[in-house]
Scaffold this motif. Structure first.
Motif, PDB file in Angstrom:
ATOM      1  N   HIS A  24       0.785  -1.092   0.203  1.00 41.70           N
ATOM      2  CA  HIS A  24      -0.207   0.027   0.030  1.00 41.70           C
ATOM      3  C   HIS A  24       1.045   1.424  -0.167  1.00 41.70           C
ATOM      4  CE1 HIS A  24      -3.777  -2.255   0.742  1.00 41.70           C
ATOM      5  NE2 HIS A  24      -3.307  -2.961   1.720  1.00 41.70           N
ATOM      6  N   ASN A  25       0.417   2.296  -0.704  1.00 47.55           N
ATOM      7  CA  ASN A  25       1.188   3.598  -0.514  1.00 47.55           C
ATOM      8  C   ASN A  25       0.781   4.413   0.705  1.00 47.55           C
ATOM      9  OD1 ASN A  25       2.569   5.949  -1.354  1.00 47.55           O
ATOM     10  ND2 ASN A  25       0.672   6.608  -2.309  1.00 47.55           N
ATOM     11  N   VAL A  26       1.548   4.275   1.603  1.00 47.60           N
ATOM     12  CA  VAL A  26       1.368   4.744   3.103  1.00 47.60           C
ATOM     13  C   VAL A  26       2.288   6.151   3.385  1.00 47.60           C
ATOM     14  CG1 VAL A  26       1.378   4.221   5.479  1.00 47.60           C
ATOM     15  CG2 VAL A  26       1.163   2.322   3.695  1.00 47.60           C
ATOM     16  N   SER A  27       1.406   7.014   3.891  1.00 46.94           N
ATOM     17  CA  SER A  27       2.151   8.195   4.354  1.00 46.94           C
ATOM     18  C   SER A  27       1.674   8.472   5.664  1.00 46.94           C
ATOM     19  CB  SER A  27       1.521   9.454   3.429  1.00 46.94           C
ATOM     20  OG  SER A  27       2.019   9.155   2.252  1.00 46.94           O
ATOM     21  N   LEU A  28       2.721   9.260   6.289  1.00 45.36           N
ATOM     22  CA  LEU A  28       2.343   9.623   7.826  1.00 45.36           C
ATOM     23  C   LEU A  28       1.949  10.977   8.014  1.00 45.36           C
ATOM     24  CD1 LEU A  28       5.625   8.046   9.112  1.00 45.36           C
ATOM     25  CD2 LEU A  28       3.387   6.874   8.795  1.00 45.36           C
ATOM     26  N   TRP A  29       1.331  11.584   9.007  1.00 39.83           N
ATOM     27  CA  TRP A  29       0.902  12.710   9.321  1.00 39.83           C
ATOM     28  C   TRP A  29       1.168  12.926  10.943  1.00 39.83           C
ATOM     29  CZ3 TRP A  29      -0.792  16.501   5.659  1.00 39.83           C
ATOM     30  CH2 TRP A  29      -0.817  17.520   6.423  1.00 39.83           C
ATOM     31  N   SER A  30       2.390  13.592  11.361  1.00 38.17           N
ATOM     32  CA  SER A  30       2.769  13.485  12.534  1.00 38.17           C
ATOM     33  C   SER A  30       2.923  14.959  12.841  1.00 38.17           C
ATOM     34  CB  SER A  30       4.446  12.939  12.559  1.00 38.17           C
ATOM     35  OG  SER A  30       5.131  13.244  13.920  1.00 38.17           O
ATOM     36  N   HIS A  31       3.100  15.189  14.312  1.00 36.87           N
ATOM     37  CA  HIS A  31       3.291  16.651  14.768  1.00 36.87           C
ATOM     38  C   HIS A  31       4.699  17.109  14.541  1.00 36.87           C
ATOM     39  CE1 HIS A  31       5.171  14.138  18.157  1.00 36.87           C
ATOM     40  NE2 HIS A  31       5.886  15.149  18.368  1.00 36.87           N
ATOM     41  N   HIS A  32       5.800  16.177  13.920  1.00 38.69           N
ATOM     42  CA  HIS A  32       7.005  16.579  13.539  1.00 38.69           C
ATOM     43  C   HIS A  32       7.024  17.282  12.238  1.00 38.69           C
ATOM     44  CE1 HIS A  32       9.153  14.650  16.747  1.00 38.69           C
ATOM     45  NE2 HIS A  32       8.478  13.386  16.720  1.00 38.69           N
ATOM     46  N   THR A  33       7.630  18.076  11.772  1.00 40.42           N
ATOM     47  CA  THR A  33       7.524  18.958  10.566  1.00 40.42           C
ATOM     48  C   THR A  33       8.321  18.544   9.435  1.00 40.42           C
ATOM     49  OG1 THR A  33       8.806  20.651  11.376  1.00 40.42           O
ATOM     50  CG2 THR A  33       6.621  20.965  11.607  1.00 40.42           C
ATOM     51  N   THR A  34       9.274  17.578   9.612  1.00 37.26           N
ATOM     52  CA  THR A  34      10.130  17.142   8.775  1.00 37.26           C
ATOM     53  C   THR A  34       9.567  16.411   7.669  1.00 37.26           C
ATOM     54  OG1 THR A  34      10.681  15.250   9.938  1.00 37.26           O
ATOM     55  CG2 THR A  34      12.244  16.868  10.147  1.00 37.26           C
ATOM     56  N   PRO A  35       9.843  16.464   6.379  1.00 34.45           N
ATOM     57  CA  PRO A  35       8.892  15.947   5.061  1.00 34.45           C
ATOM     58  C   PRO A  35       9.158  14.170   5.144  1.00 34.45           C
ATOM     59  CG  PRO A  35      11.084  16.959   4.560  1.00 34.45           C
ATOM     60  CD  PRO A  35      10.837  17.381   5.863  1.00 34.45           C
ATOM     61  N   THR A  36       9.947  13.740   5.634  1.00 40.24           N
ATOM     62  CA  THR A  36      10.174  12.368   5.707  1.00 40.24           C
ATOM     63  C   THR A  36      10.628  11.683   7.187  1.00 40.24           C
ATOM     64  OG1 THR A  36      11.213  12.495   3.749  1.00 40.24           O
ATOM     65  CG2 THR A  36      11.565  10.389   4.823  1.00 40.24           C
ATOM     66  N   LEU A  37       9.860  10.539   7.564  1.00 42.76           N
ATOM     67  CA  LEU A  37      10.266   9.980   8.766  1.00 42.76           C
ATOM     68  C   LEU A  37      10.379   8.517   8.479  1.00 42.76           C
ATOM     69  CD1 LEU A  37       7.469  11.169  11.063  1.00 42.76           C
ATOM     70  CD2 LEU A  37       9.511  12.180  11.062  1.00 42.76           C
ATOM     71  N   SER A  38      11.386   8.217   9.073  1.00 38.69           N
ATOM     72  CA  SER A  38      11.837   6.685   9.063  1.00 38.69           C
ATOM     73  C   SER A  38      11.174   5.790  10.001  1.00 38.69           C
ATOM     74  CB  SER A  38      13.111   6.271   9.193  1.00 38.69           C
ATOM     75  OG  SER A  38      13.751   7.168   8.142  1.00 38.69           O
ATOM     76  N   ILE A  39      10.888   4.568   9.800  1.00 37.17           N
ATOM     77  CA  ILE A  39      10.500   3.472  10.972  1.00 37.17           C
ATOM     78  C   ILE A  39      11.003   2.101  10.431  1.00 37.17           C
ATOM     79  CG2 ILE A  39       8.495   2.120  11.721  1.00 37.17           C
ATOM     80  CD1 ILE A  39       6.603   4.307  10.620  1.00 37.17           C
ATOM     81  N   GLN A  40      11.750   1.458  11.618  1.00 33.69           N
ATOM     82  CA  GLN A  40      12.352   0.169  11.611  1.00 33.69           C
ATOM     83  C   GLN A  40      11.335  -0.580  12.540  1.00 33.69           C
ATOM     84  OE1 GLN A  40      15.985  -0.323  13.367  1.00 33.69           O
ATOM     85  NE2 GLN A  40      16.266  -2.449  12.645  1.00 33.69           N
ATOM     86  N   LEU A  41      10.751  -1.636  12.055  1.00 43.01           N
ATOM     87  CA  LEU A  41      10.021  -2.332  12.896  1.00 43.01           C
ATOM     88  C   LEU A  41      10.782  -3.773  13.358  1.00 43.01           C
ATOM     89  CD1 LEU A  41       7.405  -3.581  13.906  1.00 43.01           C
ATOM     90  CD2 LEU A  41       6.894  -4.449  11.927  1.00 43.01           C
ATOM     91  N   ASP A  42      11.029  -3.875  14.464  1.00 42.27           N
ATOM     92  CA  ASP A  42      11.894  -5.195  15.149  1.00 42.27           C
ATOM     93  C   ASP A  42      13.274  -5.029  14.312  1.00 42.27           C
ATOM     94  OD1 ASP A  42       9.925  -5.824  16.767  1.00 42.27           O
ATOM     95  OD2 ASP A  42       8.996  -7.174  15.386  1.00 42.27           O
ATOM     96  N   ASN A  43      13.632  -6.170  13.825  1.00 50.31           N
ATOM     97  CA  ASN A  43      15.108  -6.133  13.233  1.00 50.31           C
ATOM     98  C   ASN A  43      14.864  -6.173  11.780  1.00 50.31           C
ATOM     99  OD1 ASN A  43      16.241  -6.470  15.614  1.00 50.31           O
ATOM    100  ND2 ASN A  43      15.959  -8.593  15.772  1.00 50.31           N
ATOM    101  N   HIS A  44      13.869  -5.579  11.171  1.00 51.01           N
ATOM    102  CA  HIS A  44      13.420  -5.478   9.585  1.00 51.01           C
ATOM    103  C   HIS A  44      14.414  -4.261   9.387  1.00 51.01           C
ATOM    104  CE1 HIS A  44      11.009  -8.776   9.828  1.00 51.01           C
ATOM    105  NE2 HIS A  44       9.988  -8.202  10.614  1.00 51.01           N
ATOM    106  N   CYS A  45      14.465  -4.152   7.974  1.00 53.15           N
ATOM    107  CA  CYS A  45      15.122  -3.137   7.340  1.00 53.15           C
ATOM    108  C   CYS A  45      13.998  -1.739   7.685  1.00 53.15           C
ATOM    109  CB  CYS A  45      15.206  -3.144   5.961  1.00 53.15           C
ATOM    110  SG  CYS A  45      13.713  -3.305   5.273  1.00 53.15           S
ATOM    111  N   GLN A  46      14.933  -0.424   7.572  1.00 55.02           N
ATOM    112  CA  GLN A  46      14.121   0.706   8.082  1.00 55.02           C
ATOM    113  C   GLN A  46      13.431   1.061   6.450  1.00 55.02           C
ATOM    114  OE1 GLN A  46      16.093   3.944  10.556  1.00 55.02           O
ATOM    115  NE2 GLN A  46      16.357   4.953   8.533  1.00 55.02           N
TER     116      GLN A  46
END
Length: 294
Positions: A24-46
């Protein structure tokens, strides 16, 4: 699908990562204003996600709101001009009462409610751990939302098991009842869930469940006090080592969800003319703590 996760905390990040893995084409809407956020789940790739992208919001098929209940209205209000009326809004958080607010702000959007028992923890800003596998229930709040049962399959393929529940509000009430017992008591006395098996808390827990059952019965939900007592005790023992979200909020001087847990119960009790002194006392105690910070 085009999906935006509003509030990518631990649970939101878990869903964002899992949905992206399904293509799926997933975007985030966070209180952080940076245009890109990274997520690493457990030991999977970021993985990298676009953040606060107006065009992604305008194209969103699904807006998954995983904010805490007190933050939902303030976060959604500024987004009204960007969210298309066909976008499916799904609320996934502890407590009740936000659906009424969201429906007033987005009267034409399909609205779904969800509750999950998956556990997630974010030890670092960009890392989330899937700490416990559980289940998710989802159902329609309004008429157009009731026609969106296919969302169950979308979520189930990403993070199973997900079930469509035509009586989702009953499921939410059952979870609210447990939260009314565990959350404010652990927060007030600064203890973990397991401490509530001690004799000193039994009278309070029994008073809470008795009052909650009366309100649930008035809401048309068939439940007995003994049945609720048993469920609460099962959850206490199953999560004995855990600290409730409200205990963590109060310990860290963060606004809790008391208005959308015990507060919601008190509002419905007042509507039905039911006295709830035990829950009222707990509500006032938590509010007093929060107000003392000011």
């Amino acid at each position: 699908m085009n999906i935006v996760i509003l509030g990518p905390g631990a649970i939101g990040s878990l869903w964002a990562y899992s949905l992206r893995q399904q293509g799926h084409n997933v975007s985030l809407w966070s209180h952080h204003t940076t245009p890109t956020l990274s997520i690493q789940l457990d030991n999977h790739c970021q993985l990298d996600f676009n953040n606060r992208d107006n065009s992604a919001l305008e194209c969103a098929d699904l807006l998954l709101v995983t904010l805490k209940a007190p933050n939902v209205e303030a976060a959604l209000m500024p987004l009204r001009s960007f969210v298309h009326s066909d976008c499916i809004i799904t609320l996934m958080h502890n407590g009740m009462g936000t659906a009424e607010l969201v429906e007033r702000c987005f009267p034409h959007n399909p609205l779904l409610l969800a509750t999950t028992t998956h556990g997630a923890y974010r030890p670092e800003k960009n890392k989330v751990l899937h700490t416990g596998f559980g289940t998710t229930q989802i159902g329609g709040y309004n008429l157009s939302g009731q026609r969106c049962s296919f969302v169950k399959d979308v979520l189930d393929n990403a993070l199973s098991d997900v079930f469509w529940n035509d009586e989702i509000e009953t499921a939410l009430w059952n979870k609210l009842a447990i939260n009314c017992a565990i959350n404010p008591v652990t927060a007030l006395y600064n203890v973990n869930n397991g401490a509530l098996v001690e004799e000193q808390y039994q009278r309070t827990l029994n008073g809470i469940s008795s009052e909650v059952c009366k309100v649930m019965n008035a809401e048309g939900i068939d439940i007995q006090t003994a049945q609720l007592d048993q469920t609460i005790n099962q959850v206490i023992r199953a999560t004995a080592a855990n600290y409730s979200s409200m205990q963590q909020d109060i310990a860290h001087r963060r606004l809790s969800e008391i208005d959308f847990i015990t507060g919601y119960l008190l509002n419905r009790a007042a509507h039905h003319g039911i006295a709830t002194p035990c829950n009222q006392e707990l509500y006032q105690a938590i509010k007093h703590i929060e107000q003392s910070w000011n």
